[in-house]
Design an enzyme around this catalytic site. Sequence first.
Site, short mmCIF file in Angstrom:
data_model
loop_
_atom_site.label_atom_id
_atom_site.label_comp_id
_atom_site.label_asym_id
_atom_site.label_seq_id
_atom_site.Cartn_x
_atom_site.Cartn_y
_atom_site.Cartn_z
N GLU A 51 -5.28 24.13 5.04
CA GLU A 51 -4.49 24.73 3.95
C GLU A 51 -4.26 23.68 2.88
O GLU A 51 -4.00 22.51 3.17
CB GLU A 51 -3.09 25.18 4.42
CG GLU A 51 -3.05 26.46 5.17
CD GLU A 51 -1.63 26.84 5.61
OE1 GLU A 51 -0.66 26.52 4.90
OE2 GLU A 51 -1.52 27.45 6.68
N GLU A 70 5.68 35.12 1.03
CA GLU A 70 5.86 33.68 1.20
C GLU A 70 7.18 33.38 1.93
O GLU A 70 8.10 32.77 1.39
CB GLU A 70 5.77 32.99 -0.18
CG GLU A 70 5.98 31.50 -0.22
CD GLU A 70 5.14 30.64 0.72
OE1 GLU A 70 4.05 31.08 1.13
OE2 GLU A 70 5.60 29.55 1.05
N TRP A 71 7.29 33.88 3.15
CA TRP A 71 8.41 33.59 4.05
C TRP A 71 9.76 33.78 3.35
O TRP A 71 9.96 34.82 2.73
CB TRP A 71 8.24 32.20 4.68
CG TRP A 71 6.86 32.05 5.30
CD1 TRP A 71 5.88 31.18 4.93
CD2 TRP A 71 6.29 32.83 6.37
NE1 TRP A 71 4.75 31.35 5.71
CE2 TRP A 71 4.97 32.35 6.60
CE3 TRP A 71 6.76 33.88 7.18
CZ2 TRP A 71 4.13 32.89 7.58
CZ3 TRP A 71 5.92 34.42 8.17
CH2 TRP A 71 4.64 33.92 8.35
N HIS A 86 0.79 32.10 13.99
CA HIS A 86 1.25 31.64 12.67
C HIS A 86 2.67 32.19 12.46
O HIS A 86 2.87 33.15 11.70
CB HIS A 86 0.28 32.10 11.59
CG HIS A 86 0.38 31.34 10.30
ND1 HIS A 86 -0.69 30.68 9.72
CD2 HIS A 86 1.42 31.12 9.47
CE1 HIS A 86 -0.30 30.11 8.59
NE2 HIS A 86 0.98 30.37 8.42
N GLN A 93 2.03 37.54 6.74
CA GLN A 93 2.12 37.42 5.29
C GLN A 93 1.29 38.46 4.53
O GLN A 93 1.54 38.71 3.37
CB GLN A 93 1.72 36.00 4.87
CG GLN A 93 2.71 34.96 5.38
CD GLN A 93 2.34 33.55 4.98
OE1 GLN A 93 1.56 32.90 5.66
NE2 GLN A 93 2.88 33.06 3.87
N ASN A 136 -0.06 27.20 14.25
CA ASN A 136 0.01 26.70 12.89
C ASN A 136 1.32 25.95 12.67
O ASN A 136 2.40 26.49 12.92
CB ASN A 136 -0.05 27.87 11.89
CG ASN A 136 0.00 27.37 10.45
OD1 ASN A 136 -0.91 26.70 9.98
ND2 ASN A 136 1.10 27.66 9.76
N GLU A 137 1.22 24.73 12.21
CA GLU A 137 2.38 23.94 11.79
C GLU A 137 3.55 24.00 12.77
O GLU A 137 4.64 24.50 12.45
CB GLU A 137 2.86 24.40 10.41
CG GLU A 137 1.80 24.27 9.34
CD GLU A 137 2.32 24.52 7.93
OE1 GLU A 137 3.46 24.99 7.78
OE2 GLU A 137 1.58 24.22 6.98
C1 PNW Z 1 2.68 26.65 5.10
N1 PNW Z 1 7.57 22.79 3.44
O1 PNW Z 1 4.03 26.55 5.35
C2 PNW Z 1 2.30 27.85 5.91
O2 PNW Z 1 1.31 27.58 6.88
C3 PNW Z 1 1.95 29.05 5.12
O3 PNW Z 1 2.17 30.19 5.89
C4 PNW Z 1 2.73 29.06 3.82
O4 PNW Z 1 2.60 30.25 3.11
C5 PNW Z 1 2.26 27.87 3.00
O5 PNW Z 1 2.44 26.67 3.73
C6 PNW Z 1 2.94 27.72 1.66
O6 PNW Z 1 4.30 27.49 1.82
C7 PNW Z 1 4.85 25.58 4.82
O7 PNW Z 1 8.77 23.14 3.31
C8 PNW Z 1 6.19 25.90 4.74
O8 PNW Z 1 7.19 21.62 3.15
C9 PNW Z 1 7.08 24.97 4.28
C10 PNW Z 1 6.64 23.72 3.90
C11 PNW Z 1 5.30 23.39 3.98
C12 PNW Z 1 4.40 24.33 4.45
#
Ligand code: PNW
Length: 494
Positions: free
Chosen positions: A403, A454-455, A148, A46, A192-193
Amino acid sequence: MRDNHLIFLRDTHIKCNRPVRAALFQCPKDMFPSDFAWGAATAAYQIEGGWQTDGKGPSIWDTFCHEKGRVFGEQNGDVACNSYELWEKDLECIQQLGLTHYRLSLSWARLLPDGTTRHVNQKGVQYYNKVIDDLLACGVSPMVTLYHFDLPQALQDQGGWKSPGIATLFDSYARFCFQTFGDRVKLWLTINEPHVCAKLGHEDGIHAPGLKEPGIAAYLAGHNMLRAHAMAWHSYNSFYRTEQKGAVSLAINSNWLEPLHAGCAEDIAATERCRAFTLGWFTWPVFVTGDYPEIMRSAIDAQSKKLGYSGSPRLPSFSKDEPAVLGTADFFALNYYTSRKVKPGGGCEKTLCMKSDRDAEEVLDPSWPICGVSWLAVVPHGLRNTLKYIKDTFNNPAVYITENGFSQVGQLQIDDVQRSEFYKDTILEVAKAVQEDGVNVRGYFAWSLLDNFEWEDGFSVRFGLFHVDFADAKLGRTMYQSGRQYAKIVLKYR
Ligand code: PNW
């Protein structure tokens, strides 16, 4: 240098059970433990850019973004915040905020271009050595995420997270990182996640690697992530812990969930199923039973039967011959953003998919304000509820909020009043969790230090405490009002 990473495992004498004042700045300085981690977080893909610089190999996000129609405005992380070249600017931002901790992730493909330890990219090692050394020299402790979302493309070409062999490859990468950086890094996150990685990447296809194999691939990918995590934790435990004295966990994202109608039995049951398929999926194996939640497994099996699915079990089982997954977290790492109400439904009746397996639909409460992105309803007390739930369900672990944040879209606002208020409101909820609920919260990391990639939303969604001017080649960083607010909070409570 603040070297407080070890204390949290032993020392839990937080003064608690004190009522928390209604406004954050009226609370006394010792509202948070003196060694509380005040941080901000980022992730390699990112922010770094330098996607082909100095021998870095391609990752699945490089590939994904370079395909048409994947990301908003066909944007990509080729340059992003160019933190690969502008790290010192990031360090200035960290210092301006007065942070005690900084959470970053390592790019696997920058360190090991083909994903394996057969070839180490020394330029990548030098880069992260400098980042870590600079942080420590400024009295900031690094928290490092190994993975990540950015798998080396070479490993995706061999099946990626769907392939069982990925777990040992991840373990080799993890050992390499512990060996190389573990003398200085004391807080580690493996993955991560995993929930977002598995589901968005393999079920919905909206994250890299962009697979849409509903009802099958996400469970398999998630399973291999858990195996990979467990192997890495055991490696740390057996070979590095005694000498390096750090702690290892994985970052779990979780929405706070409530039944749509408080007294409704169907909504209550749907909420339980929803929790099992999200938070439970990755926490039951690691913290509770060593296996997936029973309601998750039985729902998947029932659906397989109903639809006449006869392949191998969609939700795999953990082998007794492999390192146990139970007990492989030294603390609880929580990514919290938002809350949902839950009712039954939402499935695609006739085809296999996770949605119909879980038979639970998440809806928004109209009273919750939406900030920026459509999924992010702002519910600060959902964080307190989640923290209390973690304390009660997982036997009072040390918790880091790894986060939490609030995004901005559209017109740029440097004086982002709402986001400033958000940080005050949310951190007040953390104080209540510590003082009134006795949750052993050890740190808070804002997402994110910088506006970044942001993805699938590209640069259209801004989560930074610093704005980055992506239209200008210099990529200047400017502190938002929310950054000033967070700095004030850190200054008072660190
Ligand atoms: C996290 N959702 O991802 C990630 O760890 C980060 O890289 C990202 O930038 C951040 O949250 C903000 O989006 C998520 O759809 C992606 O609920 C999607 C979700 C939640 C967190």
